[in-house]
Design a protein around this motif. Structure first.
Motif, PDB file in Angstrom:
ATOM      1  N   VAL A 207      46.525  52.939  45.628  1.00 46.45           N
ATOM      2  CA  VAL A 207      46.948  53.111  44.239  1.00 46.45           C
ATOM      3  C   VAL A 207      46.612  51.864  43.431  1.00 46.45           C
ATOM      4  N   ALA A 208      46.841  50.702  44.015  1.00 45.42           N
ATOM      5  CA  ALA A 208      46.517  49.444  43.336  1.00 45.42           C
ATOM      6  C   ALA A 208      45.018  49.337  43.049  1.00 45.42           C
ATOM      7  N   GLU A 209      44.197  49.750  43.984  1.00 43.61           N
ATOM      8  CA  GLU A 209      42.746  49.732  43.782  1.00 43.61           C
ATOM      9  C   GLU A 209      42.345  50.646  42.628  1.00 43.61           C
ATOM     10  N   LEU A 210      43.025  51.787  42.508  1.00 42.70           N
ATOM     11  CA  LEU A 210      42.728  52.717  41.421  1.00 42.70           C
ATOM     12  C   LEU A 210      43.100  52.117  40.066  1.00 42.70           C
ATOM     13  N   VAL A 211      44.182  51.353  40.045  1.00 44.89           N
ATOM     14  CA  VAL A 211      44.585  50.673  38.808  1.00 44.89           C
ATOM     15  C   VAL A 211      43.477  49.731  38.351  1.00 44.89           C
ATOM     16  N   ILE A 212      42.975  48.933  39.264  1.00 45.89           N
ATOM     17  CA  ILE A 212      41.912  47.978  38.928  1.00 45.89           C
ATOM     18  C   ILE A 212      40.647  48.711  38.507  1.00 45.89           C
ATOM     19  N   ASN A 213      40.381  49.833  39.147  1.00 48.70           N
ATOM     20  CA  ASN A 213      39.184  50.609  38.817  1.00 48.70           C
ATOM     21  C   ASN A 213      39.216  51.124  37.388  1.00 48.70           C
ATOM     22  N   TYR A 214      40.340  51.737  36.982  1.00 42.53           N
ATOM     23  CA  TYR A 214      40.338  52.316  35.631  1.00 42.53           C
ATOM     24  C   TYR A 214      40.435  51.244  34.550  1.00 42.53           C
ATOM     25  N   ILE A 215      40.980  50.071  34.894  1.00 45.24           N
ATOM     26  CA  ILE A 215      41.063  48.996  33.903  1.00 45.24           C
ATOM     27  C   ILE A 215      39.734  48.251  33.782  1.00 45.24           C
ATOM     28  N   SER A 216      39.136  47.938  34.927  1.00 46.33           N
ATOM     29  CA  SER A 216      37.924  47.106  34.928  1.00 46.33           C
ATOM     30  C   SER A 216      36.632  47.911  34.888  1.00 46.33           C
ATOM     31  N   GLY A 217      36.705  49.169  35.315  1.00 46.43           N
ATOM     32  CA  GLY A 217      35.495  49.982  35.401  1.00 46.43           C
ATOM     33  C   GLY A 217      34.709  49.740  36.672  1.00 46.43           C
ATOM     34  N   GLN A 218      35.253  48.936  37.590  1.00 44.28           N
ATOM     35  CA  GLN A 218      34.577  48.624  38.848  1.00 44.28           C
ATOM     36  C   GLN A 218      35.331  49.231  40.028  1.00 44.28           C
ATOM     37  N   ASP A 219      34.578  49.821  40.938  1.00 40.92           N
ATOM     38  CA  ASP A 219      35.159  50.378  42.152  1.00 40.92           C
ATOM     39  C   ASP A 219      35.331  49.240  43.157  1.00 40.92           C
TER      40      ASP A 219
END
Length: 260
Positions: A207-219
């Motif tokens: 879930v934390a990784e998904l947060v960073i993904n939608y904020i930063s645009g990076q997987d």
């Protein structure tokens, strides 16, 4: 959660509802885990059964949220950051549902251990690891709610701590078995509970990784911490620049108003 509003108010409402449902499901899953641990420690078979029955509600939420997201994508056709957010919710739902499944496993083991009679082997290890894992989950949900990439990154870093403590707990339980072989069955059940807790930590990290993904645009899945930290910093820099830009506009409008 979403600071940027759209021309279509109904789109904002649909998106806000998806966020609300996701966070509600997350809180329900976290509550399910907490109750499962209490059922184990207190040898409360009634509470354990409540945890098992709660899984029906978690599964219902998963279906409801999936349908909501499907309609949102079909009707609104979100793009860019909105699409990343929607897809993050869609993926995160799977992790929340699996957290509920692990809570059910813990509850069933709690009933099995209670039926085996009094024993305190491994309870301290379970209590300690559960506190760490539940903190990870709560922080991951808060990071999602607040769009906080830094907090999400901290959750990711804590996963390695949880993994180390899990291994340490397993070694301690193996010592118990060597000291008293009559406790093998009970200790093995505790090991399964620890394993479920470790998996819950993994889902919190997802879930934390998904947060960073939608904020930063990076997987950032399968990325080293240096890359993740860079992505978080870049996202924070963009947010800061946007806030400065917004503040400048506000200041300008205030000056114009004063001149009038």
């Amino acid at each position: 959660m979403q600071s940027d509003k759209h021309i279509s108010k109904s789109f904002d409402q649909d998106l806000d509802e998806a966020i609300r449902l996701f966070l509600y499901m997350g809180d329900s899953a976290a509550n399910q885990v907490a109750k499962a641990i209490h059922a184990l420690i207190d040898k409360d078979e009634t509470l354990a059964q409540e945890v098992i029955e709660m899984d029906f509600d978690i599964n219902r939420m998963e279906v409801e949220l999936d349908e909501h997201i499907l309609l949102l994508v079909a009707k609104r056709q979100p793009a860019a950051g909105d699409l990343r957010l929607v897809m993050s919710i869609s993926k995160g739902v799977v992790d929340l549902e699996r957290i509920g499944d692990e809570a059910v496993k813990i509850a069933k083991m709690a009933n099995r251990i209670a039926a085996q009679g009094k024993s305190s082997y491994g309870y301290a290890e379970v209590q300690h690891l559960s506190n760490q894992v539940r903190l990870m989950l709560n922080n991951a949900l808060e990071a999602f709610s607040q769009s906080n990439a830094e907090q999400a990154f901290e959750v990711m870093r804590n996963d390695s701590v949880v993994n180390n403590e899990y291994q340490s707990a397993i070694r301690a339980l193996m010592t118990y078995i060597m000291e008293d072989s009559r406790q093998v069955s009970k200790v093995i059940n505790i090991m399964w509970i620890l394993r479920s807790l470790e998996r819950i930590g993994d889902h919190a990290q997802n879930v934390a990784e998904l947060v960073i993904n939608y904020i930063s645009g990076q997987d950032v899945r399968h990325s080293d911490y240096a890359m993740v930290e860079k992505a978080v910093q870049e996202a924070n820099d963009r947010l800061a620049a946007r806030q400065v830009s917004t503040m400048s506009v506000d200041d300008y409008e205030a000056l114009e108003s004063n001149d009038d």
